[in-house]
Scaffold this motif. Structure first.
Motif, PDB file in Angstrom:
ATOM      1  N   ARG A   1       0.840  -1.192   0.000  1.00 55.64           N
ATOM      2  CA  ARG A   1       0.000   0.000   0.000  1.00 55.64           C
ATOM      3  C   ARG A   1       0.877   1.243   0.000  1.00 55.64           C
ATOM      4  N   LYS A   2       0.391   2.283  -0.614  1.00 47.47           N
ATOM      5  CA  LYS A   2       1.185   3.483  -0.889  1.00 47.47           C
ATOM      6  C   LYS A   2       1.903   4.074   0.322  1.00 47.47           C
ATOM      7  N   GLU A   3       1.267   4.062   1.469  1.00 48.27           N
ATOM      8  CA  GLU A   3       1.854   4.752   2.616  1.00 48.27           C
ATOM      9  C   GLU A   3       2.919   3.932   3.338  1.00 48.27           C
ATOM     10  N   LEU A   4       3.136   2.704   2.902  1.00 53.24           N
ATOM     11  CA  LEU A   4       4.044   1.848   3.642  1.00 53.24           C
ATOM     12  C   LEU A   4       5.433   1.777   3.019  1.00 53.24           C
ATOM     13  N   GLU A   5       6.285   1.001   3.643  1.00 54.64           N
ATOM     14  CA  GLU A   5       7.719   1.043   3.422  1.00 54.64           C
ATOM     15  C   GLU A   5       8.199   0.816   1.990  1.00 54.64           C
ATOM     16  N   LEU A   6       7.697  -0.187   1.280  1.00 53.70           N
ATOM     17  CA  LEU A   6       8.236  -0.478  -0.053  1.00 53.70           C
ATOM     18  C   LEU A   6       8.056   0.702  -1.006  1.00 53.70           C
ATOM     19  N   LEU A   7       6.900   1.333  -0.996  1.00 55.85           N
ATOM     20  CA  LEU A   7       6.702   2.495  -1.869  1.00 55.85           C
ATOM     21  C   LEU A   7       7.432   3.723  -1.343  1.00 55.85           C
ATOM     22  N   SER A   8       7.563   3.837  -0.048  1.00 55.70           N
ATOM     23  CA  SER A   8       8.362   4.918   0.528  1.00 55.70           C
ATOM     24  C   SER A   8       9.822   4.777   0.084  1.00 55.70           C
ATOM     25  N   GLN A   9      10.295   3.539   0.047  1.00 57.79           N
ATOM     26  CA  GLN A   9      11.664   3.291  -0.429  1.00 57.79           C
ATOM     27  C   GLN A   9      11.802   3.709  -1.887  1.00 57.79           C
ATOM     28  N   HIS A  10      10.795   3.421  -2.708  1.00 53.25           N
ATOM     29  CA  HIS A  10      10.836   3.843  -4.109  1.00 53.25           C
ATOM     30  C   HIS A  10      11.067   5.357  -4.196  1.00 53.25           C
ATOM     31  N   LYS A  11      10.347   6.117  -3.385  1.00 52.14           N
ATOM     32  CA  LYS A  11      10.478   7.577  -3.415  1.00 52.14           C
ATOM     33  C   LYS A  11      11.897   8.008  -3.040  1.00 52.14           C
ATOM     34  N   GLN A  12      12.456   7.383  -2.019  1.00 55.32           N
ATOM     35  CA  GLN A  12      13.821   7.723  -1.600  1.00 55.32           C
ATOM     36  C   GLN A  12      14.827   7.349  -2.683  1.00 55.32           C
ATOM     37  N   ILE A  13      14.642   6.196  -3.285  1.00 53.40           N
ATOM     38  CA  ILE A  13      15.543   5.750  -4.358  1.00 53.40           C
ATOM     39  C   ILE A  13      15.449   6.710  -5.533  1.00 53.40           C
ATOM     40  N   HIS A  14      14.231   7.104  -5.889  1.00 55.65           N
ATOM     41  CA  HIS A  14      14.071   7.987  -7.041  1.00 55.65           C
ATOM     42  C   HIS A  14      14.646   9.369  -6.808  1.00 55.65           C
ATOM     43  N   ALA A  15      14.611   9.838  -5.587  1.00 57.00           N
ATOM     44  CA  ALA A  15      15.251  11.129  -5.290  1.00 57.00           C
ATOM     45  C   ALA A  15      16.747  11.029  -5.588  1.00 57.00           C
ATOM     46  N   GLY A  16      17.361   9.930  -5.186  1.00 58.00           N
ATOM     47  CA  GLY A  16      18.776   9.712  -5.478  1.00 58.00           C
ATOM     48  C   GLY A  16      19.041   9.498  -6.953  1.00 58.00           C
ATOM     49  N   LEU A  17      18.178   8.730  -7.610  1.00 56.70           N
ATOM     50  CA  LEU A  17      18.332   8.479  -9.053  1.00 56.70           C
ATOM     51  C   LEU A  17      18.261   9.780  -9.849  1.00 56.70           C
ATOM     52  N   GLU A  18      17.330  10.647  -9.472  1.00 54.67           N
ATOM     53  CA  GLU A  18      17.182  11.919 -10.184  1.00 54.67           C
ATOM     54  C   GLU A  18      18.455  12.752 -10.100  1.00 54.67           C
ATOM     55  N   LYS A  19      19.071  12.795  -8.935  1.00 55.48           N
ATOM     56  CA  LYS A  19      20.312  13.563  -8.768  1.00 55.48           C
ATOM     57  C   LYS A  19      21.446  12.940  -9.565  1.00 55.48           C
ATOM     58  N   LEU A  20      21.557  11.615  -9.510  1.00 57.52           N
ATOM     59  CA  LEU A  20      22.605  10.929 -10.268  1.00 57.52           C
ATOM     60  C   LEU A  20      22.396  11.134 -11.764  1.00 57.52           C
ATOM     61  N   GLU A  21      21.171  10.970 -12.220  1.00 55.19           N
ATOM     62  CA  GLU A  21      20.878  11.127 -13.643  1.00 55.19           C
ATOM     63  C   GLU A  21      21.142  12.561 -14.108  1.00 55.19           C
ATOM     64  N   ALA A  22      20.750  13.546 -13.314  1.00 55.38           N
ATOM     65  CA  ALA A  22      20.977  14.947 -13.678  1.00 55.38           C
ATOM     66  C   ALA A  22      22.476  15.229 -13.815  1.00 55.38           C
TER      67      ALA A  22
END
Length: 178
Positions: free
Chosen positions: A99-120
């Motif tokens: 479910r959206k509010e729980l850990e696995l999707l929260s991890q996706h958000k944290q990973i994507h924040a890092g991916l965006e910086k690396l990709e930029a």
């Protein structure tokens, strides 16, 4: 073993009966497939991280690092998009872990924040706007590395037979996406 509590993350009642090899394959199918995808990301991550510390002919060239890093970012983003749009919503019907509010999707958000910086950063390097510095690639990767590796392992474990059988019948398992 009636009465023995299960130590699973979901914490449901009594221990379940032992699975036959066929039942185990059915219930573990998604974990095995996910682990294969995740192994690709683990290998690419390690290749990039090793190249950050490599000197001379041992490592990737700057251009190879940029292209490998951009490919890693793109593929992981695509993988997570598929999960979030097509797999997690189905699993979330019965499994709170997805479910959206729980850990696995929260991890996706944290990973994507890092991916965006690396990709930029890598895009600036590819365009020539910045010189590619291995120590900067390493710093950007390490900023989200722990959550990425935790996520890769935790997601596979969550999709494993011991957990899936708590929520789904064998028939339902065969109908799940992936």
């Amino acid at each position: 073993m009636a009465g023995k509590k299960n130590d699973s993350p979901a914490g449901f009642g009594d221990e379940l009966p032992k699975l036959s090899p066929s039942e185990f394959r059915t219930y573990n199918r998604m974990a095995e497939q996910m682990d294969a995808f995740h192994n690709h990301f683990r290998l690419a991550w390690n290749q990039l991280l090793d190249a950050c510390d490599a000197t001379g002919k041992r490592g990737l060239s700057a251009r190879q690092m940029i292209m490998t890093g951009l490919q890693f970012c793109s593929q992981l983003d695509f993988h997570h998009s598929i999960e979030e749009q097509h797999i997690f919503p189905v699993l979330a019907r019965k499994m709170p872990e997805f479910r959206k509010e729980l850990e696995l999707l929260s991890q996706h958000k944290q990973i994507h924040a890092g991916l965006e910086k690396l990709e930029a950063y890598l895009e600036k390097c590819r365009s020539g706007e910045e010189d590619m510095r291995r120590e900067e690639v390493k710093r950007l990767m390490e900023a989200f590395g722990e959550v990425l590796w935790t996520h890769l392992d935790q997601e596979v474990k969550t999709l494993g037979a011991d957990n899936m059988r708590k929520y789904w019948s064998e028939k339902e398992m065969r109908a799940l996406p992936m």
